[in-house]
Design a protein around this motif. Structure first.
Motif, mmCIF file in Angstrom:
data_model
loop_
_atom_site.group_PDB
_atom_site.id
_atom_site.type_symbol
_atom_site.label_atom_id
_atom_site.label_comp_id
_atom_site.label_asym_id
_atom_site.label_seq_id
_atom_site.Cartn_x
_atom_site.Cartn_y
_atom_site.Cartn_z
ATOM 1 N N LEU A 53 0.830 -1.205 0.000
ATOM 2 C CA LEU A 53 0.000 0.000 0.000
ATOM 3 C C LEU A 53 0.866 1.257 0.000
ATOM 4 N N VAL A 54 1.946 1.224 0.762
ATOM 5 C CA VAL A 54 2.856 2.370 0.783
ATOM 6 C C VAL A 54 3.492 2.569 -0.592
ATOM 7 N N LEU A 55 3.879 1.474 -1.237
ATOM 8 C CA LEU A 55 4.477 1.555 -2.568
ATOM 9 C C LEU A 55 3.500 2.170 -3.573
ATOM 10 N N THR A 56 2.279 1.684 -3.590
ATOM 11 C CA THR A 56 1.283 2.240 -4.513
ATOM 12 C C THR A 56 0.957 3.691 -4.176
ATOM 13 N N PHE A 57 1.035 4.031 -2.902
ATOM 14 C CA PHE A 57 0.795 5.424 -2.507
ATOM 15 C C PHE A 57 1.872 6.337 -3.078
ATOM 16 N N PHE A 58 3.141 5.917 -3.008
ATOM 17 C CA PHE A 58 4.220 6.715 -3.569
ATOM 18 C C PHE A 58 4.053 6.881 -5.072
ATOM 19 N N PHE A 59 3.723 5.797 -5.767
ATOM 20 C CA PHE A 59 3.496 5.883 -7.203
ATOM 21 C C PHE A 59 2.361 6.860 -7.519
ATOM 22 N N SER A 60 1.324 6.829 -6.710
ATOM 23 C CA SER A 60 0.165 7.691 -6.960
ATOM 24 C C SER A 60 0.509 9.159 -6.726
ATOM 25 N N VAL A 61 1.323 9.438 -5.707
ATOM 26 C CA VAL A 61 1.729 10.823 -5.442
ATOM 27 C C VAL A 61 2.537 11.376 -6.606
ATOM 28 N N ILE A 62 3.481 10.579 -7.098
ATOM 29 C CA ILE A 62 4.301 11.024 -8.230
ATOM 30 C C ILE A 62 3.436 11.234 -9.472
ATOM 31 N N ALA A 63 2.502 10.314 -9.722
ATOM 32 C CA ALA A 63 1.621 10.452 -10.875
ATOM 33 C C ALA A 63 0.720 11.681 -10.752
ATOM 34 N N THR A 64 0.336 12.033 -9.519
ATOM 35 C CA THR A 64 -0.509 13.204 -9.311
ATOM 36 C C THR A 64 0.235 14.485 -9.676
ATOM 37 N N LEU A 65 1.476 14.590 -9.244
ATOM 38 C CA LEU A 65 2.254 15.786 -9.569
ATOM 39 C C LEU A 65 2.568 15.875 -11.058
ATOM 40 N N ALA A 103 10.969 18.953 -6.183
ATOM 41 C CA ALA A 103 9.842 18.883 -5.252
ATOM 42 C C ALA A 103 9.299 17.462 -5.158
ATOM 43 N N THR A 104 9.226 16.783 -6.291
ATOM 44 C CA THR A 104 8.761 15.392 -6.286
ATOM 45 C C THR A 104 9.718 14.500 -5.500
ATOM 46 N N PHE A 105 11.017 14.707 -5.695
ATOM 47 C CA PHE A 105 12.010 13.902 -4.974
ATOM 48 C C PHE A 105 11.930 14.157 -3.470
ATOM 49 N N VAL A 106 11.859 15.419 -3.068
ATOM 50 C CA VAL A 106 11.813 15.746 -1.641
ATOM 51 C C VAL A 106 10.546 15.185 -0.998
ATOM 52 N N LEU A 107 9.411 15.334 -1.679
ATOM 53 C CA LEU A 107 8.162 14.824 -1.131
ATOM 54 C C LEU A 107 8.191 13.310 -1.007
ATOM 55 N N SER A 108 8.668 12.624 -2.027
ATOM 56 C CA SER A 108 8.733 11.171 -1.990
ATOM 57 C C SER A 108 9.702 10.689 -0.904
ATOM 58 N N PHE A 109 10.854 11.340 -0.806
ATOM 59 C CA PHE A 109 11.841 10.948 0.199
ATOM 60 C C PHE A 109 11.298 11.170 1.608
ATOM 61 N N LEU A 136 8.087 11.256 2.603
ATOM 62 C CA LEU A 136 7.046 10.269 2.891
ATOM 63 C C LEU A 136 7.643 8.890 3.133
ATOM 64 N N LEU A 137 8.702 8.553 2.384
ATOM 65 C CA LEU A 137 9.347 7.262 2.578
ATOM 66 C C LEU A 137 10.000 7.164 3.952
ATOM 67 N N ARG A 138 10.654 8.232 4.402
ATOM 68 C CA ARG A 138 11.262 8.214 5.724
ATOM 69 C C ARG A 138 10.215 8.109 6.815
ATOM 70 N N ILE A 139 9.108 8.829 6.652
ATOM 71 C CA ILE A 139 8.034 8.752 7.653
ATOM 72 C C ILE A 139 7.454 7.347 7.705
ATOM 73 N N SER A 140 7.223 6.759 6.552
ATOM 74 C CA SER A 140 6.689 5.399 6.496
ATOM 75 C C SER A 140 7.655 4.398 7.106
#
Length: 331
Positions: A249-261, A310-316, A318-322
């Protein structure tokens, strides 16, 4: 008579034989020659060459362009009237002060707030339903849910765009027959729902397959033990299946965030069908507008670099928080 030393052998011990007639040699084979160790790297050469040519070089060229601008001399006509000069961070300052680009980012986040929870929620629901023992025709159902993902994005956007038009849509015909209100799906806030519907329709199947694959990897013994303890299918889904597939679920969430931006296809395809859609509705549309409509390739490059960072910082982040929450749960 002494035995001749073996060719290529390592003679480590020499001593008398049992009958005292000679010497014995303890032979240890030498290390095998390092042959062919470079062969795997040669197989990587085509991939690395293509990656460098179509990824690394374009990224570097975009960064280089983002640090320059065009200086126009006179009226801008004739040879040498336009020259490329160093601009430093000037383009980046313009991007950060561009209110239109900021509005496009906010629209993308609003779009993501609708798409991501809806798409991932439906994907998880379908995956759990297909994983139950009582599921009928699961292979056919999986195919039907996944099939929209196989439709190219531009085709899906055009198809739904014509379904949104009141003059040609069968939905509006049915609404008119039953005397129901006919909403304008190309006006104001309804645009978010129109774009979100296309994204959810096309992306749910892919995320469902990812989650369903993770569910199928769970040992069935866990389910049997839970049923012996009196757990229902709903309890198994909530307390066993969902926690185990949380990494998926976390993996698909990251993909979805990147696709949204990076949303571009849906608004760009529907733009000719409505007058209420600005040319910079999403960040990528703003980059396209600046590069090809305003002919500002340098400002567009700076905007693209800002969006990528911005995409890299946001993804990184969220990944650290997860990862932190996952470690706390394991502890």
């Amino acid at each position: 008579m002494t035995s001749a030393p073996l060719k290529g052998a390592d003679l480590t011990e020499v001593g008398p034989l049992a009958d005292g007639t000679g010497t014995a040699q303890s032979v240890r084979p030498s290390r095998p020659r390092r042959r062919g160790r470079s062969a795997p790297y040669w197989f990587l050469v085509p991939t690395l060459t293509l990656f460098a040519a179509f990824t690394v070089v374009p990224i570097g060229y975009a960064i280089w362009l983002s640090l320059h601008k065009v200086r126009v001399k006179g009226i801008g006509l004739g040879k040498g009237a336009r020259e490329q000069v160093w601009n430093g961070i000037g383009n980046y300052t313009d991007v950060l002060n561009d209110s239109e680009f900021g509005h496009s980012v906010l629209r993308a986040f609003g779009y993501g707030l609708i798409v991501i929870p809806t798409m991932l929620g439906l994907a998880l629901l379908f995956a759990l339903m297909l994983d139950t023992p009582k599921a009928r025709s699961a292979p056919f159902a999986r195919l039907m849910i996944f099939l929209p993902y196989a439709v190219p994005g531009i085709i899906a956007a055009l198809m739904w765009g014509f379904l949104y038009l009141p003059d040609v849509s069968p939905f509006y015909y049915l609404l008119d027959k039953f005397g129901l209100p006919q909403p304008d799906l190309f006006d104001g806030g309804n645009l978010y729902l129109s774009f979100a519907n296309i994204a959810v329709w096309g992306g749910t199947g892919f995320n469902m397959i990812v989650i369903y694959t993770a569910l199928r990897a769970i040992p069935p013994d866990i389910y049997e033990a839970a049923r012996i303890d009196g757990a229902t299918d709903l309890g198994i889904a909530l307390k066993i299946k969902i926690p185990i597939v949380m990494p998926s679920l976390v993996l698909t969430f990251f993909f979805s965030v990147i696709a949204t931006l990076q949303v571009f296809t849906e608004p760009m395809a529907l733009k000719p069908l409505t007058n209420g859609l600005p040319s910079s509705w999403s960040p990528l549309m703003a980059i396209y507008d600046k590069a090809f409509l305003q002919s500002d390739i340098y400002g567009a490059s700076a905007t693209a670099v800002v969006l990528a960072l911005a995409t890299f910082v946001l993804s990184f982040t969220l990944l650290r928080i997860s990862d932190r929450y996952t470690r706390e749960d394991r502890a």
